[in-house]
Design a protein around this motif. Structure first.
Motif, PDB file in Angstrom:
ATOM      1  N   SER A 188       0.847  -1.135  -0.175  1.00  0.00           N
ATOM      2  CA  SER A 188       0.016   0.108   0.173  1.00  0.00           C
ATOM      3  C   SER A 188       1.017   1.072  -0.106  1.00  0.00           C
ATOM      4  N   PRO A 189       0.674   2.201  -0.613  1.00  0.00           N
ATOM      5  CA  PRO A 189       1.181   3.449  -0.699  1.00  0.00           C
ATOM      6  C   PRO A 189       1.730   3.998   0.631  1.00  0.00           C
ATOM      7  N   VAL A 190       2.891   4.448   0.767  1.00  0.00           N
ATOM      8  CA  VAL A 190       3.353   4.786   1.981  1.00  0.00           C
ATOM      9  C   VAL A 190       3.779   6.509   1.996  1.00  0.00           C
ATOM     10  N   GLU A 191       3.390   7.032   2.746  1.00  0.00           N
ATOM     11  CA  GLU A 191       3.813   8.769   2.742  1.00  0.00           C
ATOM     12  C   GLU A 191       4.940   8.934   3.465  1.00  0.00           C
ATOM     13  N   SER A 192       6.134   9.512   2.859  1.00  0.00           N
ATOM     14  CA  SER A 192       7.209   9.927   3.667  1.00  0.00           C
ATOM     15  C   SER A 192       6.868  11.523   4.177  1.00  0.00           C
ATOM     16  N   LEU A 193       6.873  11.576   5.237  1.00  0.00           N
ATOM     17  CA  LEU A 193       6.371  12.871   5.901  1.00  0.00           C
ATOM     18  C   LEU A 193       7.721  13.998   6.174  1.00  0.00           C
ATOM     19  N   LYS A 194       7.769  15.174   6.113  1.00  0.00           N
ATOM     20  CA  LYS A 194       8.992  15.974   6.089  1.00  0.00           C
ATOM     21  C   LYS A 194       9.054  16.014   7.694  1.00  0.00           C
ATOM     22  N   SER A 195      10.218  16.114   8.013  1.00  0.00           N
ATOM     23  CA  SER A 195      10.506  16.248   9.585  1.00  0.00           C
ATOM     24  C   SER A 195      10.490  17.980   9.792  1.00  0.00           C
ATOM     25  N   LEU A 196      10.565  18.097  11.085  1.00  0.00           N
ATOM     26  CA  LEU A 196      10.489  19.658  11.339  1.00  0.00           C
ATOM     27  C   LEU A 196      11.798  20.222  10.804  1.00  0.00           C
ATOM     28  N   SER A 197      12.915  19.647  10.662  1.00  0.00           N
ATOM     29  CA  SER A 197      14.120  20.500  10.009  1.00  0.00           C
ATOM     30  C   SER A 197      13.783  20.945   8.524  1.00  0.00           C
ATOM     31  N   ASN A 198      12.697  20.151   7.691  1.00  0.00           N
ATOM     32  CA  ASN A 198      12.236  20.668   6.411  1.00  0.00           C
ATOM     33  C   ASN A 198      11.529  21.763   6.295  1.00  0.00           C
ATOM     34  N   TYR A 199      10.882  21.999   7.335  1.00  0.00           N
ATOM     35  CA  TYR A 199      10.020  23.216   7.228  1.00  0.00           C
ATOM     36  C   TYR A 199      10.736  24.527   7.356  1.00  0.00           C
TER      37      TYR A 199
END
Length: 199
Positions: A188-199
């Motif tokens: 099933s598709p897995v979403e890679s979420l940005k970490s706090l350092s990416n914002y």
């Protein structure tokens, strides 16, 4: 000796030669003797007659369905297992116009294989942080000895959120066994979420 209806007798021999031809030894080849129940390597099996080259030919099979006239067998939708094709019941000329209906048969075998079984531990989380630990996808296949290829967001059995694109990621594993039968597993598709350092 021969005596006519008038009582005349004669002594004379009459002979006739009859030639008895041996039965030809039938033979044929199959376009493929190892096919799959569907997908890859599941094209119909065709027959090539190698002996005799003329006459009327019939084909039979011990199970499943075969074209009795041309010997074509379609493995799609058939059961897995070994099949025996019989090539027989041909007609040939004995001598001149004297046609004899003699039969002789031979057999050939081929195997229809099930698709391979592919089991992989799925990634249960549909979301992973960008800096989460890599996840190893353990692969179990049957029969073994084939070749597997990963595609989509990964090229090996490891999903590393830090190395894939941020967002939705698809993973596919395609396994081809020694008989060229193929099966596919998809996570099933897995979403890679940005970490706090990416914002």
């Amino acid at each position: 000796s021969f005596t006519s209806d008038k009582g005349c007798a004669t002594e004379k021999e009459a002979t006739q030669v009859m030639i008895v031809n041996p039965l030809p030894t039938p033979s044929f080849t199959l376009s493929n003797n190892s096919v799959c129940v569907s997908g890859n390597n599941s094209d119909p099996i065709s027959v090539t007659k190698t002996n005799p080259s003329t006459g009327t030919f019939d084909y039979a099979i011990d199970k499943g369905t075969i074209d009795a006239t041309n010997g074509t067998f379609n493995p799609v939708g058939q059961s897995a297992g070994e099949y025996v094709v019989t090539y027989a019941d041909f007609t040939f000329d004995v001598q001149y116009d004297a046609v004899g209906n003699f039969t002789k048969s031979t057999t050939n075998t081929f195997t229809v294989h099930d698709l391979p079984q592919v089991e992989i531990n799925s990634i249960t989380d549909d979301e992973l942080c960008y800096n989460s630990a890599a996840v190893t996808l353990n692969t179990t296949v049957s029969p073994e000895g084939g070749n597997g290829v990963w595609s989509g967001s990964i090229t090996s059995a490891t999903f590393n959120p830090a190395l894939v694109a941020v967002g939705t990621n698809d993973m596919t594993y395609t396994y081809t066994d020694e008989f060229k039968c193929q099966n596919t597993w998809q996570n099933s598709p897995v979403e890679s979420l940005k970490s706090l350092s990416n914002y």
